[in-house]
Design an enzyme around this catalytic site. Structure first.
Site, PDB file in Angstrom:
ATOM      1  N   ARG A 195       6.151  11.094   5.723  1.00 56.01           N
ATOM      2  CA  ARG A 195       5.735   9.973   6.561  1.00 56.01           C
ATOM      3  C   ARG A 195       5.758  10.332   8.036  1.00 56.01           C
ATOM      4  O   ARG A 195       4.808  10.069   8.763  1.00 56.01           O
ATOM      5  CB  ARG A 195       6.675   8.783   6.327  1.00 56.01           C
ATOM      6  CG  ARG A 195       6.441   7.626   7.288  1.00 56.01           C
ATOM      7  CD  ARG A 195       7.459   6.521   7.083  1.00 56.01           C
ATOM      8  NE  ARG A 195       7.162   5.352   7.898  1.00 56.01           N
ATOM      9  CZ  ARG A 195       7.855   4.225   7.846  1.00 56.01           C
ATOM     10  NH1 ARG A 195       8.875   4.122   7.017  1.00 56.01           N
ATOM     11  NH2 ARG A 195       7.538   3.210   8.608  1.00 56.01           N
ATOM     12  N   GLU A 252      -1.888   0.219  -8.965  1.00 58.13           N
ATOM     13  CA  GLU A 252      -1.849   1.673  -9.080  1.00 58.13           C
ATOM     14  C   GLU A 252      -2.195   2.167 -10.484  1.00 58.13           C
ATOM     15  O   GLU A 252      -2.855   3.205 -10.636  1.00 58.13           O
ATOM     16  CB  GLU A 252      -0.463   2.183  -8.669  1.00 58.13           C
ATOM     17  CG  GLU A 252      -0.135   2.009  -7.203  1.00 58.13           C
ATOM     18  CD  GLU A 252       0.367   0.597  -6.858  1.00 58.13           C
ATOM     19  OE1 GLU A 252       0.555   0.318  -5.661  1.00 58.13           O
ATOM     20  OE2 GLU A 252       0.566  -0.206  -7.806  1.00 58.13           O
ATOM     21  N   SER A 256      -2.288   4.181   5.782  1.00 62.36           N
ATOM     22  CA  SER A 256      -1.041   4.950   5.771  1.00 62.36           C
ATOM     23  C   SER A 256      -1.221   6.344   5.190  1.00 62.36           C
ATOM     24  O   SER A 256      -0.622   7.305   5.663  1.00 62.36           O
ATOM     25  CB  SER A 256       0.025   4.198   4.972  1.00 62.36           C
ATOM     26  OG  SER A 256       0.341   2.963   5.592  1.00 62.36           O
ATOM     27  N   PHE A 308       5.056   4.421  -5.288  1.00 58.31           N
ATOM     28  CA  PHE A 308       4.155   3.553  -6.054  1.00 58.31           C
ATOM     29  C   PHE A 308       3.373   4.334  -7.107  1.00 58.31           C
ATOM     30  O   PHE A 308       2.876   3.740  -8.068  1.00 58.31           O
ATOM     31  CB  PHE A 308       3.202   2.817  -5.122  1.00 58.31           C
ATOM     32  CG  PHE A 308       3.889   1.873  -4.163  1.00 58.31           C
ATOM     33  CD1 PHE A 308       5.094   1.283  -4.484  1.00 58.31           C
ATOM     34  CD2 PHE A 308       3.325   1.590  -2.927  1.00 58.31           C
ATOM     35  CE1 PHE A 308       5.747   0.425  -3.605  1.00 58.31           C
ATOM     36  CE2 PHE A 308       3.965   0.730  -2.035  1.00 58.31           C
ATOM     37  CZ  PHE A 308       5.169   0.149  -2.372  1.00 58.31           C
ATOM     38  N   HIS A 334       4.675   9.372   2.115  1.00 57.29           N
ATOM     39  CA  HIS A 334       5.958   8.718   2.421  1.00 57.29           C
ATOM     40  C   HIS A 334       7.028   9.082   1.386  1.00 57.29           C
ATOM     41  O   HIS A 334       7.771   8.237   0.907  1.00 57.29           O
ATOM     42  CB  HIS A 334       5.790   7.202   2.479  1.00 57.29           C
ATOM     43  CG  HIS A 334       4.936   6.725   3.610  1.00 57.29           C
ATOM     44  ND1 HIS A 334       3.657   7.188   3.817  1.00 57.29           N
ATOM     45  CD2 HIS A 334       5.166   5.807   4.589  1.00 57.29           C
ATOM     46  CE1 HIS A 334       3.130   6.590   4.873  1.00 57.29           C
ATOM     47  NE2 HIS A 334       4.024   5.759   5.370  1.00 57.29           N
TER      48      HIS A 334
END
Length: 305
Positions: free
Chosen positions: A153, A45, A24, A70, A95
């Site tokens: 995104r 993370e 991604s 995140f 994103h």
């Protein structure tokens, strides 16, 4: 972002860290060619940030990426493990913003720019298209301290071309259009909306300066000072909360140095929701029409003042 990492691969210090989202964030392109310099930390993370910190303290230049929302899980690790010692770790949060769309409010980071802007020594970047994201990422190799870059995104129109994108520089706003009635300062996906708004306002005889303020920290205050002189009023536009982001940064400097009208276009004090990108941007007022209305209001306030 992925293309920039490939360009940077010529520097043997560059390493890439992933948190289970390389496909991604597009860091997967680097992994395919340089698996021995790519480290997958899984859905951890906080750990990824501290591993990056350790690598940076050992002479590497780590690029760590995951979804913007995140990265927020690792605030303490970024603050104390990376920024406090001033290590050159470069974080990419993809994103970001309402533009993410159907994933809903839990995945829409509308506070990330404010969070990282609040950390001392952090450079904060939000490119407006793929070419500027690539160019600004490659420039991070020369940055001495840590950085956070937010990417979008969905596909967005190109603002730059192969020739003029090389002129952009970290820490300097890019002037895309000039006019003396109002300065529209935008970042990320809202830069295109600002250009659309400026074009329509020109049909009314209102001439706008449009700035892609891709670097939110350090802010290009020299340019803002010049625009305060030439335009006398501002509109800021961002796919982010109006609290703590680009609008706040511009307003903070102006209020202490060159007070003049500022209208902020962004997410009000609320969370997003699930829906298509177009529906959500309209629902939350992140549109060229909102920028137009804000520009008229800013000009009116300037005239009254």
């Amino acid at each position: 972002y992925g293309k920039a990492l490939i360009k940077l691969s010529e520097d043997p210090r560059v390493v890439v860290l992933e948190a289970d989202l390389g496909k991604s964030t597009k860091s997967c392109h680097f992994r395919e060619q340089f698996p021995d310099r790519t480290f997958s930390l899984g859905i951890a993370e906080q750990n990824m940030m501290l591993v990056a910190s350790g690598m940076a303290s050992s002479g590497k230049v780590p690029f760590a990426s995951t979804f913007a929302i995140f990265t927020e899980r690792a605030f303490e690790q970024v603050r104390n493990g990376i920024a406090r010692p001033g290590l050159a770790v470069h974080i990419c949060g993809s994103h970001g913003g309402i533009h993410t769309g159907t994933d809903g409010s839990s995945a829409q980071s509308i506070e990330d720019l404010a969070i990282y802007r609040s950390i001392p020594k952090m450079t904060v970047i939000h490119p407006s298209d793929d070419l500027s994201a690539e160019e600004l990422t490659t420039q991070l190799i020369d940055l001495q301290g840590p950085s956070y870059m937010r990417t979008a995104r969905n596909k967005t129109p190109r603002i730059y071309n192969v020739e003029n994108v090389q002129k952009i520089r970290l820490g300097r706003g890019s002037i895309l259009k000039r006019g003396n009635d109002v300065a529209i300062i935008a970042c990320g996906v809202m830069v295109n909306e600002a250009l659309i708004a400026a074009e329509r306002l020109s049909e009314e005889g209102l001439n706008c300066t449009v700035v892609d303020m891709h670097t939110i920290k350090p802010l290009d205050v020299k340019l803002i000072d010049e625009l305060a002189n030439s335009c006398g009023c501002f509109v800021t536009a961002e796919d982010h909360s109006i609290i703590g982001g680009l609008g706040s940064a511009v307003s903070e400097w102006l209020s202490s140095n060159r007070p003049c009208p500022v209208e902020m276009v962004g997410v009000m004090d609320r969370f997003g929701e699930s829906g298509s990108t177009t529906e959500l941007m309209k629902e939350l007022g992140l549109t060229s029409e909102t920028i137009e209305a804000s520009a008229r209001k800013a000009i009116q306030r300037k005239s009254i003042g």
